[in-house]
Write a protein that holds these residues in place. Structure first.
Motif, PDB file in Angstrom:
ATOM      1  N   ASP A   1       1.020  -1.024   0.713  1.00  0.00           N
ATOM      2  CA  ASP A   1       0.177  -0.428   0.403  1.00  0.00           C
ATOM      3  C   ASP A   1       0.822   1.158   0.270  1.00  0.00           C
ATOM      4  O   ASP A   1       0.553   2.173   0.434  1.00  0.00           O
ATOM      5  CB  ASP A   1      -1.239  -0.264   1.563  1.00  0.00           C
ATOM      6  CG  ASP A   1       0.046  -0.225   2.906  1.00  0.00           C
ATOM      7  OD1 ASP A   1       1.607  -0.340   2.932  1.00  0.00           O
ATOM      8  OD2 ASP A   1      -0.191   0.930   3.583  1.00  0.00           O
ATOM      9  N   ALA A   2       2.232   1.175  -0.931  1.00  0.00           N
ATOM     10  CA  ALA A   2       3.171   2.412  -0.407  1.00  0.00           C
ATOM     11  C   ALA A   2       2.066   3.837  -1.488  1.00  0.00           C
ATOM     12  O   ALA A   2       2.914   4.711  -1.026  1.00  0.00           O
ATOM     13  CB  ALA A   2       4.005   2.538  -1.380  1.00  0.00           C
ATOM     14  N   GLY A   3       1.293   3.422  -2.291  1.00  0.00           N
ATOM     15  CA  GLY A   3       0.873   4.507  -2.686  1.00  0.00           C
ATOM     16  C   GLY A   3      -0.774   5.715  -1.996  1.00  0.00           C
ATOM     17  O   GLY A   3      -1.122   5.975  -2.411  1.00  0.00           O
ATOM     18  N   ILE A   4      -0.605   4.421  -0.992  1.00  0.00           N
ATOM     19  CA  ILE A   4      -2.051   5.428   0.210  1.00  0.00           C
ATOM     20  C   ILE A   4      -1.027   5.621   1.488  1.00  0.00           C
ATOM     21  O   ILE A   4      -0.670   5.136   1.799  1.00  0.00           O
ATOM     22  CB  ILE A   4      -2.867   4.242   0.357  1.00  0.00           C
ATOM     23  CG1 ILE A   4      -3.620   3.639  -1.810  1.00  0.00           C
ATOM     24  CG2 ILE A   4      -3.708   4.976   1.061  1.00  0.00           C
ATOM     25  CD1 ILE A   4      -4.876   3.075  -1.941  1.00  0.00           C
ATOM     26  N   THR A   5      -1.781   7.327   1.484  1.00  0.00           N
ATOM     27  CA  THR A   5      -1.171   7.558   2.689  1.00  0.00           C
ATOM     28  C   THR A   5      -2.085   8.029   3.859  1.00  0.00           C
ATOM     29  O   THR A   5      -2.898   9.201   3.313  1.00  0.00           O
ATOM     30  CB  THR A   5       0.303   8.575   2.662  1.00  0.00           C
ATOM     31  OG1 THR A   5       1.196   8.058   2.442  1.00  0.00           O
ATOM     32  CG2 THR A   5       0.640   8.541   4.109  1.00  0.00           C
ATOM     33  N   GLN A   6      -2.341   7.802   5.220  1.00  0.00           N
ATOM     34  CA  GLN A   6      -3.940   8.081   5.548  1.00  0.00           C
ATOM     35  C   GLN A   6      -2.846   9.087   6.847  1.00  0.00           C
ATOM     36  O   GLN A   6      -2.491   8.395   7.135  1.00  0.00           O
ATOM     37  CB  GLN A   6      -4.618   6.960   6.053  1.00  0.00           C
ATOM     38  CG  GLN A   6      -5.011   6.054   5.192  1.00  0.00           C
ATOM     39  CD  GLN A   6      -6.102   5.122   5.942  1.00  0.00           C
ATOM     40  OE1 GLN A   6      -6.142   3.761   5.410  1.00  0.00           O
ATOM     41  NE2 GLN A   6      -6.830   5.061   6.776  1.00  0.00           N
ATOM     42  N   SER A   7      -3.340  10.064   7.273  1.00  0.00           N
ATOM     43  CA  SER A   7      -2.854  10.659   8.088  1.00  0.00           C
ATOM     44  C   SER A   7      -4.284  11.281   8.358  1.00  0.00           C
ATOM     45  O   SER A   7      -5.064  11.598   8.646  1.00  0.00           O
ATOM     46  CB  SER A   7      -1.975  11.744   7.563  1.00  0.00           C
ATOM     47  OG  SER A   7      -2.599  12.297   6.956  1.00  0.00           O
ATOM     48  N   PRO A   8      -4.531  11.596  10.613  1.00  0.00           N
ATOM     49  CA  PRO A   8      -2.837  10.844  11.690  1.00  0.00           C
ATOM     50  C   PRO A   8      -3.094   9.120  11.446  1.00  0.00           C
ATOM     51  O   PRO A   8      -4.553   9.003  11.005  1.00  0.00           O
ATOM     52  CB  PRO A   8      -3.441  11.391  12.804  1.00  0.00           C
ATOM     53  CG  PRO A   8      -5.004  12.087  12.812  1.00  0.00           C
ATOM     54  CD  PRO A   8      -5.107  12.498  11.508  1.00  0.00           C
ATOM     55  N   ARG A   9      -2.544   8.578  11.780  1.00  0.00           N
ATOM     56  CA  ARG A   9      -2.303   7.191  11.855  1.00  0.00           C
ATOM     57  C   ARG A   9      -2.771   6.797  13.347  1.00  0.00           C
ATOM     58  O   ARG A   9      -4.183   5.712  13.522  1.00  0.00           O
ATOM     59  CB  ARG A   9      -0.703   5.913  12.108  1.00  0.00           C
ATOM     60  CG  ARG A   9      -0.723   7.274  10.875  1.00  0.00           C
ATOM     61  CD  ARG A   9      -1.131   6.352   9.253  1.00  0.00           C
ATOM     62  NE  ARG A   9      -1.441   4.306  10.271  1.00  0.00           N
ATOM     63  CZ  ARG A   9      -0.774   3.516  10.297  1.00  0.00           C
ATOM     64  NH1 ARG A   9       0.398   2.975   9.389  1.00  0.00           N
ATOM     65  NH2 ARG A   9      -0.968   2.358  10.652  1.00  0.00           N
ATOM     66  N   HIS A  10      -3.121   8.000  14.336  1.00  0.00           N
ATOM     67  CA  HIS A  10      -3.692   7.445  15.498  1.00  0.00           C
ATOM     68  C   HIS A  10      -4.112   9.066  16.255  1.00  0.00           C
ATOM     69  O   HIS A  10      -3.523   9.997  15.963  1.00  0.00           O
ATOM     70  CB  HIS A  10      -2.733   7.241  16.834  1.00  0.00           C
ATOM     71  CG  HIS A  10      -1.653   6.006  16.351  1.00  0.00           C
ATOM     72  ND1 HIS A  10      -2.667   4.700  16.463  1.00  0.00           N
ATOM     73  CD2 HIS A  10      -1.005   5.403  15.832  1.00  0.00           C
ATOM     74  CE1 HIS A  10      -2.033   3.735  15.953  1.00  0.00           C
ATOM     75  NE2 HIS A  10      -0.768   3.896  15.381  1.00  0.00           N
ATOM     76  N   LYS A  11      -4.957   8.650  16.725  1.00  0.00           N
ATOM     77  CA  LYS A  11      -5.767  10.544  16.747  1.00  0.00           C
ATOM     78  C   LYS A  11      -6.720  10.000  18.701  1.00  0.00           C
ATOM     79  O   LYS A  11      -8.064   9.300  18.247  1.00  0.00           O
ATOM     80  CB  LYS A  11      -6.827  10.936  16.246  1.00  0.00           C
ATOM     81  CG  LYS A  11      -6.795  12.568  16.584  1.00  0.00           C
ATOM     82  CD  LYS A  11      -7.152  12.695  15.372  1.00  0.00           C
ATOM     83  CE  LYS A  11      -7.953  14.388  15.927  1.00  0.00           C
ATOM     84  NZ  LYS A  11      -6.718  15.393  16.554  1.00  0.00           N
TER      85      LYS A  11
END
Lengths: 114, 112
Positions: A1-11
């Motif tokens: 899944d290198a092409g998908i970035t989620q942020s934040p990872r924890h909240k």
């Protein structure tokens, strides 16, 4: 899944506060999705997008809104977070959701609403 | 209305034996079925799929069987390995659909 970035990872947030989760993709995929994963419920679709500025509701859309102003970004907003929205949220993308074109998922964003 | 159902929340299998995960669906329009695997703290990853024109698809240790008349599919893992311990999601879609429908998932534990 290198092409998908989620942020934040924890909240961790408090009830009543607004929260925005971001999904960024480099795949140039037309379709983007937000799912939540909860024990006993599996992956449930919140909202999805089939193009820039084109979005639709999923099965658990109440309390959530989305926006997609660019192909690569899909934002999920909780206008006023509630404890029932404590969950792990996954973004997914695909070039074509039917047939053999599979979804690619991000690593997830864990949200805790106190 | 749960269109895709995985009725077993968990399954425990001895290493080396066969693991069989089941999935039922209700929508006759579904013509493509997929299995995803999920490890803790990671996103789901695609494992194997099958088109409705087939009744079996094999990829190494993984085989998916489709019984259209029963609206049932199953994933067989032979032999099961400790690294197979994960949550497995069944999903379905059809030509022209804009989304996949997922089942609730089955947590597979492979015991050494």
């Amino acid at each position: 899944d290198a092409g998908i970035t989620q942020s934040p990872r924890h909240k961790v947030t408090e009830t009543g506060t607004p929260v925005t989760l971001r999904c960024h993709q480099t795949e140039n995929h037309r379709y983007m999705y937000w799912y939540r994963q909860d024990p006993g419920h599996g992956l449930r679709l919140i909202h999805y997008s089939y193009g820039v500025k084109d979005t639709d509701k999923g099965e658990v859309s109440d309390g959530y809104s989305v926006s997609r102003s660019k192909t690569e970004d899909f934002l999920l907003t909780l206008e006023s977070a509630t404890s029932s929205q404590t969950s792990v949220y996954f973004c997914a993308t695909t070039g074509n959701p039917s047939g053999a074109n599979v979804l690619t998922f991000g690593a997830g964003s864990r949200l805790t609403v106190l | 209305d749960q269109q895709v159902k995985q009725n077993s929340p968990s399954l425990s299998v001895q290493e080396g034996r066969i693991s069989i995960l089941n999935c039922d669906y209700t929508n006759s329009m579904f013509d493509y079925f997929l299995w995803y695997k999920k490890y803790p703290a990671e996103g789901p990853t695609f494992l194997i799929s099958i088109s409705s024109i087939k009744d079996k698809n094999e990829d190494g240790r993984f085989t998916v069987f489709l019984n259209k008349s029963a609206k049932h599919l199953s994933l067989h893992i032979v032999p099961s390995q400790p690294g197979d311990s994960a949550v497995y999601f069944c999903a379905a879609t059809f030509q022209g659909a804009q989304k996949l429908v997922f089942g609730q998932g089955t947590r597979l534990t492979i015991n050494p």
